[in-house]
Structures are given as structure tokens and as C-alpha cells.
Design a protein around this motif. Structure first.
Motif, mmCIF file in Angstrom:
data_model
loop_
_atom_site.group_PDB
_atom_site.id
_atom_site.type_symbol
_atom_site.label_atom_id
_atom_site.label_comp_id
_atom_site.label_asym_id
_atom_site.label_seq_id
_atom_site.Cartn_x
_atom_site.Cartn_y
_atom_site.Cartn_z
ATOM 1 N N GLU A 62 -22.732 38.513 -15.698
ATOM 2 C CA GLU A 62 -21.853 37.660 -16.732
ATOM 3 C C GLU A 62 -20.374 37.738 -16.467
ATOM 4 O O GLU A 62 -19.688 37.186 -17.169
ATOM 5 C CB GLU A 62 -22.259 37.894 -17.997
ATOM 6 C CG GLU A 62 -23.819 37.679 -18.411
ATOM 7 C CD GLU A 62 -24.222 36.231 -17.911
ATOM 8 O OE1 GLU A 62 -23.195 35.532 -18.460
ATOM 9 O OE2 GLU A 62 -25.145 36.161 -17.303
ATOM 10 N N PRO A 76 -25.914 37.754 -26.951
ATOM 11 C CA PRO A 76 -25.122 36.624 -26.924
ATOM 12 C C PRO A 76 -23.750 37.062 -26.653
ATOM 13 O O PRO A 76 -22.941 36.066 -26.026
ATOM 14 C CB PRO A 76 -25.022 36.400 -28.527
ATOM 15 C CG PRO A 76 -26.348 36.755 -29.063
ATOM 16 C CD PRO A 76 -26.672 38.195 -28.421
ATOM 17 N N SER A 77 -23.222 38.252 -27.012
ATOM 18 C CA SER A 77 -21.983 38.749 -26.351
ATOM 19 C C SER A 77 -21.973 40.293 -26.321
ATOM 20 O O SER A 77 -22.699 40.775 -27.135
ATOM 21 C CB SER A 77 -20.527 38.100 -27.153
ATOM 22 O OG SER A 77 -20.878 38.434 -28.471
ATOM 23 N N ASP A 98 -21.463 43.854 -27.436
ATOM 24 C CA ASP A 98 -21.203 44.381 -28.737
ATOM 25 C C ASP A 98 -20.657 45.916 -28.363
ATOM 26 O O ASP A 98 -20.444 46.172 -27.363
ATOM 27 C CB ASP A 98 -22.463 44.294 -29.805
ATOM 28 C CG ASP A 98 -22.010 44.510 -31.322
ATOM 29 O OD1 ASP A 98 -20.657 44.617 -31.547
ATOM 30 O OD2 ASP A 98 -22.865 44.786 -31.945
ATOM 31 N N HIS A 101 -18.474 40.492 -16.950
ATOM 32 C CA HIS A 101 -17.676 41.530 -17.994
ATOM 33 C C HIS A 101 -17.604 42.780 -17.213
ATOM 34 O O HIS A 101 -16.698 43.511 -17.716
ATOM 35 C CB HIS A 101 -18.708 41.793 -19.064
ATOM 36 C CG HIS A 101 -18.812 40.527 -20.081
ATOM 37 N ND1 HIS A 101 -18.190 39.782 -20.895
ATOM 38 C CD2 HIS A 101 -20.230 40.072 -20.026
ATOM 39 C CE1 HIS A 101 -18.831 38.955 -21.356
ATOM 40 N NE2 HIS A 101 -20.014 38.699 -20.786
ATOM 41 N N GLU A 161 -19.747 47.095 -24.775
ATOM 42 C CA GLU A 161 -18.416 47.108 -24.619
ATOM 43 C C GLU A 161 -17.966 48.656 -24.191
ATOM 44 O O GLU A 161 -17.057 48.729 -23.367
ATOM 45 C CB GLU A 161 -17.511 46.856 -25.837
ATOM 46 C CG GLU A 161 -17.598 45.211 -26.010
ATOM 47 C CD GLU A 161 -16.674 44.743 -24.902
ATOM 48 O OE1 GLU A 161 -16.044 45.177 -24.078
ATOM 49 O OE2 GLU A 161 -16.361 43.643 -24.947
#
Length: 296
Positions: free
Chosen positions: A279, A132-133, A135, A281, A139
Motif C-alpha cells: 500500500e 482501513p489505515s 494504526d 506505507h 505504524e
């Protein structure tokens, strides 16, 4: 099962709302948690303790079987020995996140002691496509490729999210009573993780050697600065404690009991980096030869 899956939206901290959802279920997987390792989560106790009790306690009262709780390897960190097993002593965490997870863990174990069909799964660092994002570990991968890898003590257990999903699905077998499953995945030192990133991208990540003490000090400074301004870096004092004290886990009983095999760590890291670039990132240029398989 065909057709859309019915959804029941509720705040996990709202006992009545949680119960209304559980009353429609035969079993439950509890996966809701505030992750306070790379940021300062808003309500660690409300979600990780009160919310957990609302789900697990009420599921047990309603007779759901099994009640699967996704815990964390963090409840054993800092570890007491060179290998973490499901029988290892629980830790004495120094941070709010660790204390909240430990409180929830003790509650889940009390239910097990009462004979409730609670299954606890302990994943380490979860990575792979489509979170979902990003983590903690995701990261960390982004920061490692962009800014370089700190080569220090400790390491990380890498668990592919797809392997974790298989483990959880195979836990959904009623009538098995209380169980605990370790899933630390592939243990890598920080140098080994940097090497895997180089292997899958065909490039060469920057590396810098740093002692535990220096890394802890830098993280403490970053924590202080982040309280007054935004800095896009996952390093925190809590994250450093996990980084420099982590050891390997003993997963064999889990993999044998559930008939699960772990995919190669190279596949997990490659798919994670592709997703981060896909995405936005992570700059596509940072993932080397993997860029050719990223959709425009």
C-alpha cells in the motif's frame, strides 16, 4: 446469507440514528472508537463515551443478544501486576485516550452488573493485512523498519486481526449472559519484536537502547513539535506509556472457551509488512525477502 449486506450509515454520536440501525439487528459488535495513542484524536469523549453508550445502552434496551464490545488492553495499563487478566484492576490512565476508554469500560461493566448480555473483548496491539489505515502497531512496525527499534522496558502484545475476527465471531452466541475475554496475543519485548522482523525479512533492523525517562522526554518534545508542524512518526507520550509499562496477558481462558488458536507471530508480522509495502506505507526495499511476494 447471500446477497449484499445492507448498510445503515450513521454518526455513532447520534443516538436516534444509532437506534434506527440497531432496530434491524439481533446482535451487535461495537468496534467504533477514536484511537488517540499515536495522534491527537478529534473527539475522544464523543466517540469513545457518548457513542459507546448510544450503541451498548440502546442495544441492551432493545434486547439484542449478545452485545459485543471491543474494549482495549489499555484499560489495564499501566498494569498493577506482572500479568494482565480480565480480573485485573482497571488502571488510572494519565492521558485523554485512556480516560475516555476507561469511562466507556465502566459503563459496559455497569450493564454487565445489571445482567445485560454484554461481552467485552480486550485486544492488545492488532496487526495483519488490510486495515482501513495503519494504526498504532502497524505504524510502529513501519517506523521500526525505517528508523530503527528503541530497545527499552516493556513490550507489546501482538494480535493478528484474523484471530481477533474469529474470536468476535465466536462471541456471537446468544443466551450466554455477561462475559469478558482477554486477547493480548503474543507478548514480545521490543528486542524480540525487532528479532521477529529480522527473521521474516532476512535483514537486520537498526536498534538503539534508550531508557524509559529519555523515551518519555523525547516523546513529549515530539508532541509539542507536532502541534505546530507535521512529523511522520508514531511516537507520542501516550504511546510511550503503553510501550514501557506493558506486560503479558493471560489468554488461556479465552482461547479454551472459544476454541481458538493463535497463528504464529511470524506470520502476522510478515503479512503486516507485505501489506505496508503493498500500500506504499513502507519502501519495498525495507522488507527484504518478503518483497518477492508483494504484487507489483
Amino acid at each position: 446469507m447471500t446477497g449484499p449486506v445492507p448498510l445503515h450509515r450513521a454518526d455513532v454520536r447520534d443516538a436516534a440514528a444509532v437506534r434506527a440501525g440497531l432496530e434491524r439487528c439481533d446482535a451487535v459488535i461495537h468496534a467504533a472508537a477514536e484511537i488517540g495513542v499515536i495522534n491527537h484524536a478529534a473527539d475522544l469523549t464523543g466517540t469513545n463515551v457518548t457513542g459507546l453508550k448510544n450503541v451498548l445502552g440502546q442495544a441492551a434496551e432493545l434486547g439484542l443478544d449478545p452485545v459485543v464490545h471491543i474494549s482495549s488492553i489499555g484499560v489495564f495499563v499501566p498494569p498493577s501486576g506482572p500479568v494482565i487478566t480480565t480480573e485485573s484492576p482497571l488502571s488510572t490512565p494519565r492521558n485523554d485516550y485512556g480516560r475516555s476508554k476507561l469511562s466507556g469500560e465502566r459503563y459496559a461493566r455497569r450493564l454487565q452488573e445489571q445482567g445485560m448480555p454484554v461481552t467485552i473483548v480486550y485486544p492488545a496491539g492488532v496487526a495483519g493485512p488490510c486495515p482501513p489505515s495503519p494504526d498504532a502497531l502497524m505504524e510502529g512496525l513501519r517506523a521500526g523498519l525505517e528508523q530503527g527499534w528503541p530497545i527499552t522496558a516493556g513490550g507489546v502484545g501482538v494480535v493478528d486481526v484474523r484471530d481477533l475476527a474469529v474470536v468476535l465471531a465466536r462471541c456471537l452466541e446468544p443466551g450466554r449472559g455477561p462475559r469478558r475475554f482477554m486477547l493480548g496475543g503474543h507478548y514480545l519485548t521490543w528486542a524480540q519484536l525487532a528479532d521477529v522482523c529480522d527473521e521474516v525479512t532476512g535483514g537486520r533492523c537498526r536498534r538503539f537502547r534508550v531508557s524509559r525517562a529519555v523515551l518519555r522526554g523525547a516523546a513529549a518534545v515530539l508532541d509539542a513539535v507536532k502541534r505546530v508542524t507535521r512529523i511522520d512518526h508514531p511516537l507520542t507520550r501516550d504511546a510511550v506509556e503503553m510501550m514501557v509499562t506493558m506486560v503479558r496477558t493471560y489468554d488461556t481462558p479465552t482461547l479454551e472457551a472459544l476454541g481458538v488458536g493463535l497463528r504464529p507471530v511470524q506470520e502476522t508480522i510478515a503479512d503486516s509488512l507485505r501489506w505496508l509495502a503493498q500500500e506504499g506505507h513502507l519502501a519495498t526495499g525495507k522488507i527484504g525477502r518478503l518483497a518477492g511476494s508483494v504484487a507489483p
